[in-house]
Design a protein around this motif. Structure first.
Motif, PDB file in Angstrom:
ATOM      1  N   LEU A  86       0.820  -1.210   0.000  1.00 17.66           N
ATOM      2  CA  LEU A  86       0.000   0.000   0.000  1.00 17.66           C
ATOM      3  C   LEU A  86       0.856   1.262   0.000  1.00 17.66           C
ATOM      4  O   LEU A  86       0.525   2.249  -0.672  1.00 17.66           O
ATOM      5  CB  LEU A  86      -0.938   0.005   1.204  1.00 17.66           C
ATOM      6  N   THR A  87       1.959   1.225   0.720  1.00 16.60           N
ATOM      7  CA  THR A  87       2.868   2.376   0.741  1.00 16.60           C
ATOM      8  C   THR A  87       3.403   2.653  -0.654  1.00 16.60           C
ATOM      9  O   THR A  87       3.402   3.801  -1.112  1.00 16.60           O
ATOM     10  CB  THR A  87       4.037   2.129   1.719  1.00 16.60           C
ATOM     11  N   ARG A  88       3.829   1.595  -1.353  1.00 17.31           N
ATOM     12  CA  ARG A  88       4.317   1.766  -2.729  1.00 17.31           C
ATOM     13  C   ARG A  88       3.216   2.294  -3.637  1.00 17.31           C
ATOM     14  O   ARG A  88       3.441   3.173  -4.475  1.00 17.31           O
ATOM     15  CB  ARG A  88       4.853   0.442  -3.280  1.00 17.31           C
ATOM     16  N   ALA A  89       2.004   1.749  -3.478  1.00 14.05           N
ATOM     17  CA  ALA A  89       0.884   2.175  -4.322  1.00 14.05           C
ATOM     18  C   ALA A  89       0.566   3.650  -4.117  1.00 14.05           C
ATOM     19  O   ALA A  89       0.380   4.390  -5.090  1.00 14.05           O
ATOM     20  CB  ALA A  89      -0.345   1.314  -4.032  1.00 14.05           C
ATOM     21  N   PHE A  90       0.519   4.086  -2.865  1.00 13.35           N
ATOM     22  CA  PHE A  90       0.230   5.495  -2.604  1.00 13.35           C
ATOM     23  C   PHE A  90       1.387   6.400  -3.030  1.00 13.35           C
ATOM     24  O   PHE A  90       1.161   7.509  -3.521  1.00 13.35           O
ATOM     25  CB  PHE A  90      -0.135   5.718  -1.138  1.00 13.35           C
ATOM     26  N   ASP A  91       2.614   5.929  -2.874  1.00 14.87           N
ATOM     27  CA  ASP A  91       3.761   6.711  -3.351  1.00 14.87           C
ATOM     28  C   ASP A  91       3.699   6.875  -4.866  1.00 14.87           C
ATOM     29  O   ASP A  91       3.930   7.971  -5.397  1.00 14.87           O
ATOM     30  CB  ASP A  91       5.084   6.037  -2.958  1.00 14.87           C
ATOM     31  N   ASP A  92       3.344   5.791  -5.566  1.00 18.03           N
ATOM     32  CA  ASP A  92       3.202   5.871  -7.021  1.00 18.03           C
ATOM     33  C   ASP A  92       2.071   6.807  -7.404  1.00 18.03           C
ATOM     34  O   ASP A  92       2.186   7.593  -8.352  1.00 18.03           O
ATOM     35  CB  ASP A  92       2.948   4.485  -7.625  1.00 18.03           C
ATOM     36  N   LEU A  93       0.977   6.741  -6.667  1.00 20.05           N
ATOM     37  CA  LEU A  93      -0.165   7.606  -6.951  1.00 20.05           C
ATOM     38  C   LEU A  93       0.208   9.070  -6.767  1.00 20.05           C
ATOM     39  O   LEU A  93      -0.072   9.909  -7.628  1.00 20.05           O
ATOM     40  CB  LEU A  93      -1.336   7.240  -6.027  1.00 20.05           C
ATOM     41  N   HIS A  94       0.891   9.391  -5.677  1.00 21.44           N
ATOM     42  CA  HIS A  94       1.247  10.785  -5.395  1.00 21.44           C
ATOM     43  C   HIS A  94       2.352  11.290  -6.310  1.00 21.44           C
ATOM     44  O   HIS A  94       2.432  12.487  -6.579  1.00 21.44           O
ATOM     45  CB  HIS A  94       1.661  10.944  -3.934  1.00 21.44           C
ATOM     46  N   SER A  95       3.187  10.400  -6.817  1.00 25.91           N
ATOM     47  CA  SER A  95       4.269  10.843  -7.701  1.00 25.91           C
ATOM     48  C   SER A  95       3.824  10.926  -9.163  1.00 25.91           C
ATOM     49  O   SER A  95       4.588  11.364 -10.015  1.00 25.91           O
ATOM     50  CB  SER A  95       5.477   9.914  -7.573  1.00 25.91           C
ATOM     51  N   GLY A  96       2.615  10.501  -9.437  1.00 28.37           N
ATOM     52  CA  GLY A  96       2.102  10.583 -10.799  1.00 28.37           C
ATOM     53  C   GLY A  96       2.474   9.402 -11.669  1.00 28.37           C
ATOM     54  O   GLY A  96       2.297   9.451 -12.890  1.00 28.37           O
ATOM     55  N   LYS A  97       2.965   8.330 -11.103  1.00 31.48           N
ATOM     56  CA  LYS A  97       3.339   7.157 -11.889  1.00 31.48           C
ATOM     57  C   LYS A  97       2.123   6.331 -12.304  1.00 31.48           C
ATOM     58  O   LYS A  97       2.201   5.518 -13.202  1.00 31.48           O
ATOM     59  CB  LYS A  97       4.307   6.264 -11.103  1.00 31.48           C
ATOM     60  N   VAL A  98       0.991   6.556 -11.649  1.00 30.66           N
ATOM     61  CA  VAL A  98      -0.221   5.808 -11.965  1.00 30.66           C
ATOM     62  C   VAL A  98      -0.956   6.559 -13.061  1.00 30.66           C
ATOM     63  O   VAL A  98      -1.248   7.743 -12.947  1.00 30.66           O
ATOM     64  CB  VAL A  98      -1.111   5.671 -10.712  1.00 30.66           C
ATOM     65  N   ARG A  99      -1.257   5.864 -14.165  1.00 35.48           N
ATOM     66  CA  ARG A  99      -1.881   6.517 -15.317  1.00 35.48           C
ATOM     67  C   ARG A  99      -3.395   6.600 -15.190  1.00 35.48           C
ATOM     68  O   ARG A  99      -4.008   7.493 -15.724  1.00 35.48           O
ATOM     69  CB  ARG A  99      -1.517   5.778 -16.601  1.00 35.48           C
TER      70      ARG A  99
END
Length: 78
Positions: free
Chosen positions: A57-70
């Motif tokens: 979950l930490t990785r997922a939220f970090d990706d979400l906040h960094s804009g890596k999630v399309r």
């Protein structure tokens, strides 16, 4: 005349020593020890699973906040 005799040192592994102690206990004590070991094992498994979920979950939220999630990941929680 003094004679010396070499003492034979017999080494036993820790596991073998514990096993010998375990076998010498009553059935009730052996059952209690086995139950405690199984509970401890389950606890460690649960903690490992919780840690894995936390890291995921930490990785997922970090990706979400960094804009890596399309895609819009917020829809996953609705």
């Amino acid at each position: 005349m003094i004679t010396t005799i070499k003492s034979q040192s017999t080494e036993i592994s820790t596991l073998d020593a514990l096993w010998t102690l375990y076998q010498s206990q009553s059935k009730k004590v052996r059952q209690a020890l086995a139950k405690r070991i199984l509970e401890e094992h389950k606890l460690h498994q649960t903690q490992a699973q919780q840690q894995m979920v936390k890291e995921s979950l930490t990785r997922a939220f970090d990706d979400l906040h960094s804009g890596k999630v399309r895609h819009d990941a917020r829809k996953l929680f609705k």
